[in-house]
Write an enzyme that holds these catalytic residues in place. Structure first.
Site, PDB file in Angstrom:
ATOM      1  N   ASP A  63       0.882  -1.146   0.000  1.00 37.77           N
ATOM      2  CA  ASP A  63       0.000   0.000   0.000  1.00 37.77           C
ATOM      3  C   ASP A  63       0.933   1.213   0.000  1.00 37.77           C
ATOM      4  O   ASP A  63       2.138   1.090   0.198  1.00 37.77           O
ATOM      5  CB  ASP A  63      -0.916  -0.029   1.230  1.00 37.77           C
ATOM      6  CG  ASP A  63      -2.106   0.901   1.040  1.00 37.77           C
ATOM      7  OD1 ASP A  63      -3.130   0.680   1.688  1.00 37.77           O
ATOM      8  OD2 ASP A  63      -2.011   1.836   0.209  1.00 37.77           O
TER       9      ASP A  63
HETATM   10  C1  GLC Z   1      -4.167   4.465  -0.097  1.00 33.98           C
HETATM   11  C2  GLC Z   1      -5.049   3.255   0.108  1.00 33.98           C
HETATM   12  C3  GLC Z   1      -4.975   2.262  -1.017  1.00 33.98           C
HETATM   13  C4  GLC Z   1      -4.763   3.007  -2.325  1.00 33.98           C
HETATM   14  C5  GLC Z   1      -3.386   3.620  -2.264  1.00 33.98           C
HETATM   15  C6  GLC Z   1      -3.087   4.488  -3.496  1.00 33.98           C
HETATM   16  O1  GLC Z   1      -3.591   4.842   1.113  1.00 33.98           O
HETATM   17  O2  GLC Z   1      -4.916   2.558   1.350  1.00 33.98           O
HETATM   18  O3  GLC Z   1      -6.190   1.501  -1.027  1.00 33.98           O
HETATM   19  O4  GLC Z   1      -4.877   2.116  -3.429  1.00 33.98           O
HETATM   20  O5  GLC Z   1      -3.168   4.389  -1.090  1.00 33.98           O
HETATM   21  O6  GLC Z   1      -3.929   5.588  -3.492  1.00 33.98           O
END
Ligand code: GLC
Length: 734
Positions: free
Chosen positions: A261
């Site tokens: 993430d």
């Molecule tokens: C965010 C989310 C994730 C997302 C990523 C990119 O913090 O937790 O679900 O795809 O960052 O935006």
């Protein structure tokens, strides 16, 4: 042996390949040959570059070899707007709007896997047209607490439902040559303290509740999986040896890319050794801030290169990551045969409409208050969610829809001039770090709304939660279970002025309903996307007969939820650890087994018509572990209109060797039944799926026992039951 075979294959192939076409670009070659050839040509610097970001949402590929960049986008409900290269700012493009599909809770509530396929196809076609190679979704984390800020992005409390809905979504999306990225692996069941919280969960709950939907995604062939921010047994899930090496890549055989993430990587050694393949968004909180141009300092950038050069980490670990990323390239932007995608098509809007129509859940409808026939009475529409844009906000799943029909617009399109609107209450603008106050005077909004209710024949109160921080929004959780912005008092005052009120809750979570006994009708609506207002109005007016079923239990109060039985220990955690003491008894599993019924049960959803169930039948009475149970039951539509019913098939073991829930969902069938007609609803349940996880053997076990199978209209509404017998004990690995 394998490398010798590949080396031989390489030699033979290289003799035959045309000189102009290097093997890795020769689409007539097997993927493994192409991957090994590309890998053999890459320098250490090029390999390192390939496994971490170059910008907020892209990786550099290998320019010298013509291996393309990988471009990623959120999110599960449609293709997010473009971002600046290196910060959390929208790029301000004018060609990056999308079709906003309803949130995944709505898709789950439809109990319609065919719709999940259409949903995934819509997201995949629009992602492909927008030149994205990886879509960062769907999410399948289990609904454990109604306070979690991201439940709206997930598919409810039951692993079977989430599994049945996520597989067709993934297959359809990926048929466009775009990777789905299943998230957040694993145990992301709260947003509060998400970067640090350590989850303490027993082996049975992990394997029977929290992992199955991820395994279903892997079995469906998902090309990418995103690690969650939280920890499991003290190690961040994103680079957790047990979750990634042993379970995901080991037992399940996942051959795709494990992606962080955004900001979920925390350690170079763990990232290198525990199965992380692609590092994105380090030094950012994934929502608002991040260290500028930090890419060389990523854990799998210079720090990893140094450890490899110093001999601390074998280059072979990096090679394995590079192989998986190259495989992702071959599946996406190096696949010359993938389609070109489409945007804003009538089919996409039709899918968005149908998901909304089929996901809306009629919770209560005393004296058939609904449907409210148009043209017969004056209608007051009250509540901010009748007009508030709800595709923006909520965090990374935010969208810029080209079309977004509000509930007020939809209701006006059907009820015309009989409609009058009053805001009633107001919240601040969406934000991801703090709550913004409303710019309006609450008392004047309140009084105007009550006055409108008083002089109207009927009221549609359209409220609920929204995508503001500490509502249905990532980054933190709700602070309390009841409705925000003074809605409870407003509903009470409206009802006192006019008892003819239908309350429409727009949310991704259950809410407290202290006014429930005073209102004749309650509708659980969702974040319905581009066509939401039209779908809602069609249901309220009877143009569409509601068929949605709750994908999660709604309790009277927060204390009734299993996750809230142990104070801070069980939510939101204490001393950095949250303890899932309820174990496998999540949702209806808890309410059934502890005999503490929910206010509205998992699988509950009323219709405008009535369905009469016949007798449940199975093809046999005795089964061996390798068999499949064929079930059927006839259902008649004895009511006033055509409608669709979802028959849920639950199974419970009579004498389990270990504690098991009274019953668990193992199949469902949704069908339209014409008024006055009947239909046969069927399900095929593998006997092996009746197994439970036995920590003693760290594997699945099926006892020789009697099982009760229930055909139900809801988890608390069983219509017919039979008993079957499973013979021969089996230890099976599912
Ligand atoms: C965010 C989310 C994730 C997302 C990523 C990119 O913090 O937790 O679900 O795809 O960052 O935006």
């Amino acid at each position: 042996m394998r490398s010798l075979f590949l080396a031989a294959l390489l030699t033979i192939s290289s003799l035959s390949a045309s000189a102009a076409q290097p093997l890795y670009l020769d689409e007539s070659q097997p993927d493994d040959v192409r991957i090994e050839d590309a890998l053999s040509r890459m320098t250490l610097n090029e390999k390192i570059a390939l496994v971490h970001a170059q910008s907020k949402f892209s990786t550099p590929g290998c320019p010298r070899l013509g291996i393309p960049e990988l471009w990623m986008s959120d999110g599960p409900h449609g293709v997010r707007m473009e971002f600046a290269w290196d910060d959390w700012q929208h790029a301000g493009w004018s060609n990056d709007s999308c079709t906003a599909l309803p949130a995944l809770t709505c898709l789950a509530a439809s109990f319609n896997p065919d719709l999940a396929a259409d949903y995934g196809m819509t997201v995949g076609q629009e992602a492909r047209f927008r030149k994205k190679d990886v879509m960062l979704g769907p999410g399948v984390n289990i609904y454990r607490t109604p306070l979690s800020g991201r439940n709206f992005e997930y598919m409810g409390e039951d692993p079977y439902l989430a599994s049945a809905m996520v597989a067709p979504y993934i297959k359809s999306l990926q048929s466009n040559g775009v990777a789905a990225c299943l998230k957040h692996y694993a145990l992301n069941n709260q947003e509060h303290d998400r970067d640090n919280i350590n989850v303490d969960v027993d082996e049975r709950a992990l394997n029977e509740i929290y992992l199955p939907a991820f395994k279903a995604g892997v079995d469906a062939g998902v090309w990418a999986v995103m690690g969650s921010y939280n920890k499991y047994r003290g190690t961040h899930c994103t680079h957790n040896d047990t979750l990634v090496n042993k379970i995901l890549k080991g037992y399940w055989g996942f051959d795709g890319v494990m992606i962080t993430d955004w900001g979920s990587a925390h350690d170079t050694d763990e990232a290198a050794r525990n199965g992380l393949d692609l590092e994105m968004g380090s030094w950012t909180n994934g929502l608002t801030e991040g260290r500028a141009l930090a890419y060389d300092s990523y854990f799998m950038a210079e720090p990893l290169k140094k450890k490899i050069k110093d001999g601390e980490i074998p280059e072979s670990l990096l090679d394995e990551k590079v192989r998986r990323v190259l495989r992702l390239n071959l599946r996406t932007n190096m696949n010359r045969n993938r389609p070109f995608g489409t945007m804003h098509t009538p089919e996409h809007l039709a899918t968005a409409l149908q998901v909304a129509q089929e996901g809306i859940v009629l919770l209560k409808n005393k004296k058939n208050f609904l449907p409210l026939e148009p043209g017969k009475c004056s209608v007051a529409v009250i509540g901010e969610n009748a007009v508030k844009k709800l595709s923006i906000g909520g965090g990374s799943s935010e969208l810029k829809p080209r079309v977004e029909i509000s509930p007020l617009d939809g209701i006006r399109s059907i009820y015309g001039d009989d409609v009058e609107f009053s805001l009633g209450y107001a919240s601040g603008e969406p934000n991801y770090s703090f709550e913004l106050p409303s710019p309006y005077d609450a008392d004047s909004l309140f009084n105007a709304a009550v006055e409108l209710a008083r002089r109207s024949d009927a009221v549609f109160f359209v409220g609920g939660l929204n995508k503001n921080f500490t509502q249905d929004c990532e980054g933190d959780d709700r602070r309390y279970f009841n409705l925000p912005f003074g809605q409870d008092a407003l509903i009470e005052a409206i009802v006192a002025a006019n008892p003819n009120v239908a309350v429409i809750i727009t949310s991704g979570n259950g809410v407290e309903m202290p006014w429930l006994n005073k209102v004749p009708a309650v509708v659980q609506s969702w974040y319905l996307g581009s066509m939401g207002g039209q779908a809602l109005a069609q249901v309220l007016s009877g143009d569409v007969c509601p068929s949605g079923k709750l994908p999660f239990s709604i309790c009277t109060s927060l204390e009734d939820y299993p996750a809230h039985q142990g104070g801070a220990r069980t939510y939101p955690g204490e001393n950095g650890t949250v303890h899932y003491d309820e174990g496998i008894f999540v949702g209806y599993r808890w309410h059934d087994t502890k005999r503490k019924p929910a206010l509205f049960a998992f699988g509950h959803g009323l219709s405008y018509t009535d369905f009469k169930y016949g007798k449940l039948q199975s093809d046999r009475k005795k089964y061996a572990p390798g068999d499949t149970i064929s079930l059927s039951i006839e259902v008649a539509n004895t009511g006033i209109c055509d409608g669709a019913e979802t028959v849920q098939f639950y199974v419970g073991q009579e004498h389990p060797a270990l504690p098991r829930p009274v019953k668990e969902l193992k199949g469902f069938c949704k069908k339209k039944v014409t008024k006055g007609d009947k239909a046969v609803f069927t399900a095929e349940i593998p006997v092996a799926s009746l197994a439970y996880f036995d920590p003693e053997i760290m594997d699945w076990r099926l006892d020789n026992d009697i099982f009760t199978i229930s055909a139900a209209s809801a988890s608390d509404d069983v219509r017919s039951q039979i008993k079957i017998n499973v013979q021969q004990p089996l230890i099976t690995s599912k």
